[in-house]
Design a protein around this motif. Structure first.
Motif, PDB file in Angstrom:
ATOM      1  N   SER A  28       0.831  -1.198   0.000  1.00  0.00           N
ATOM      2  CA  SER A  28       0.000   0.000   0.000  1.00  0.00           C
ATOM      3  C   SER A  28       0.868   1.252   0.000  1.00  0.00           C
ATOM      4  O   SER A  28       1.786   1.375   0.828  1.00  0.00           O
ATOM      5  CB  SER A  28      -0.918   0.011   1.221  1.00  0.00           C
ATOM      6  OG  SER A  28      -1.557   1.270   1.340  1.00  0.00           O
ATOM      7  N   PRO A  29       0.610   2.195  -0.903  1.00  0.00           N
ATOM      8  CA  PRO A  29       1.369   3.452  -0.896  1.00  0.00           C
ATOM      9  C   PRO A  29       0.971   4.355   0.270  1.00  0.00           C
ATOM     10  O   PRO A  29       1.655   5.336   0.554  1.00  0.00           O
ATOM     11  CB  PRO A  29       0.985   4.096  -2.238  1.00  0.00           C
ATOM     12  CG  PRO A  29      -0.368   3.541  -2.539  1.00  0.00           C
ATOM     13  CD  PRO A  29      -0.373   2.139  -1.996  1.00  0.00           C
ATOM     14  N   ARG A  32       2.056   1.306   3.805  1.00  0.00           N
ATOM     15  CA  ARG A  32       3.067   0.275   3.577  1.00  0.00           C
ATOM     16  C   ARG A  32       2.623  -1.113   4.023  1.00  0.00           C
ATOM     17  O   ARG A  32       3.449  -2.024   4.161  1.00  0.00           O
ATOM     18  CB  ARG A  32       4.397   0.621   4.278  1.00  0.00           C
ATOM     19  CG  ARG A  32       4.937   2.014   4.000  1.00  0.00           C
ATOM     20  CD  ARG A  32       5.263   2.211   2.543  1.00  0.00           C
ATOM     21  NE  ARG A  32       6.415   1.425   2.136  1.00  0.00           N
ATOM     22  CZ  ARG A  32       6.882   1.358   0.885  1.00  0.00           C
ATOM     23  NH1 ARG A  32       6.251   2.043  -0.072  1.00  0.00           N
ATOM     24  NH2 ARG A  32       7.922   0.627   0.603  1.00  0.00           N
ATOM     25  N   SER A  33       1.341  -1.300   4.278  1.00  0.00           N
ATOM     26  CA  SER A  33       0.858  -2.650   4.569  1.00  0.00           C
ATOM     27  C   SER A  33       1.038  -3.514   3.321  1.00  0.00           C
ATOM     28  O   SER A  33       0.946  -3.033   2.194  1.00  0.00           O
ATOM     29  CB  SER A  33      -0.612  -2.624   4.994  1.00  0.00           C
ATOM     30  OG  SER A  33      -1.440  -2.164   3.947  1.00  0.00           O
ATOM     31  N   THR A  34       1.288  -4.807   3.553  1.00  0.00           N
ATOM     32  CA  THR A  34       1.646  -5.699   2.452  1.00  0.00           C
ATOM     33  C   THR A  34       0.654  -6.853   2.332  1.00  0.00           C
ATOM     34  O   THR A  34       0.295  -7.479   3.331  1.00  0.00           O
ATOM     35  CB  THR A  34       3.057  -6.272   2.668  1.00  0.00           C
ATOM     36  OG1 THR A  34       3.989  -5.184   2.788  1.00  0.00           O
ATOM     37  CG2 THR A  34       3.477  -7.152   1.496  1.00  0.00           C
ATOM     38  N   GLN A  35       0.229  -7.108   1.110  1.00  0.00           N
ATOM     39  CA  GLN A  35      -0.612  -8.248   0.818  1.00  0.00           C
ATOM     40  C   GLN A  35       0.077  -9.099  -0.255  1.00  0.00           C
ATOM     41  O   GLN A  35       0.583  -8.563  -1.242  1.00  0.00           O
ATOM     42  CB  GLN A  35      -1.989  -7.815   0.308  1.00  0.00           C
ATOM     43  CG  GLN A  35      -2.851  -7.121   1.349  1.00  0.00           C
ATOM     44  CD  GLN A  35      -4.216  -6.752   0.798  1.00  0.00           C
ATOM     45  OE1 GLN A  35      -4.355  -6.481  -0.396  1.00  0.00           O
ATOM     46  NE2 GLN A  35      -5.223  -6.734   1.652  1.00  0.00           N
ATOM     47  N   THR A  36       0.079 -10.408  -0.046  1.00  0.00           N
ATOM     48  CA  THR A  36       0.687 -11.326  -1.012  1.00  0.00           C
ATOM     49  C   THR A  36      -0.332 -12.385  -1.407  1.00  0.00           C
ATOM     50  O   THR A  36      -0.955 -13.000  -0.538  1.00  0.00           O
ATOM     51  CB  THR A  36       1.942 -11.995  -0.436  1.00  0.00           C
ATOM     52  OG1 THR A  36       2.871 -10.989  -0.038  1.00  0.00           O
ATOM     53  CG2 THR A  36       2.596 -12.886  -1.472  1.00  0.00           C
TER      54      THR A  36
END
Length: 217
Positions: A28-29, A32-36
């Motif tokens: 996420s811009p 900064r949360s990340t999803q994979t």
């Protein structure tokens, strides 16, 4: 070109097997949360290392590699790191059969897929010995033409039935009652490069040869 078998007599001194997963990651811009996300298309990769070989074995390997025509060729390869599941390696009486709840099976008969596979990361199977540790985490098997690894220890129930958690996920559901292969389970591979070379030292003994291959489907 027809898919050919890897020669049984060409055993590497060192084999490396592993999975190349297919994932996509989004960061996420804003925070900064990340999803994979895991996507279909994970495939096996292998590296086979052959020590110094005498002339006859070296020529056997060279002839096989040349016949593949580089990356155009296809061949069936099994994990030399663990070619036989522990249970399949145990000698048993070929005539022995058991009957639990009217479900008859042979202890050393073929294990088969039981029913329709709906969860592509779990394989329902039957015709195992009852109440037994039938597969250990990290052991290989093949079903429906696909090579898989058990991701946890698997125990059969009273009727010889077991649900095997596997990786990678099936690309296509294996047919009901199709055989589950525990001895030299194979997958279809191709060379990772169009080039190979074998260095030969005095006395016609080869230097170490390293071959890389990747699953293809």
């Amino acid at each position: 070109m027809a898919t050919i078998d890897w020669p049984v007599d060409l055993t590497p001194s060192k084999a490396t097997w592993g999975l190349q997963s297919n994932t996509e990651t989004f960061v996420s811009p804003l925070n900064r949360s990340t999803q994979t996300v895991e996507r279909p298309g994970a495939r096996w990769k292998a590296t086979l290392e052959f020590p110094h070989m005498e002339r006859d074995k070296r020529r056997r390997l060279e002839g096989f590699l040349a016949g593949l025509g580089g990356m155009a060729g296809r061949f069936f390869l099994w994990p030399h790191t663990a070619p036989v599941a522990d249970l399949a390696a145990v000698p048993v009486d070929e005539t022995m059969s058991l009957n639990f709840l009217n479900q008859i099976y042979q202890v050393n008969g073929n294990v088969v897929v039981d029913g329709t596979v709906t969860d592509f990361k779990a394989l329902p199977t039957k015709y195992w010995p009852p109440n037994t540790l039938v597969l250990k985490a990290g052991e290989y098997l093949a079903a429906g033409g696909e090579l898989k690894m058990a991701t946890a220890d698997v125990y059969s129930d009273l009727n010889g039935w077991a649900l095997v958690p596997i990786a990678p996920a099936f690309r296509k559901a294996p047919p009901n009652l199709s055989v589950v292969t525990l001895t030299r389970p194979t997958t279809t591979m191709m060379l990772s490069s169009d080039e190979y070379g074998v260095a030969v030292m005095p006395g016609f003994i080869s230097d170490t040869v390293i071959i890389s291959a990747v699953e293809v489907f």
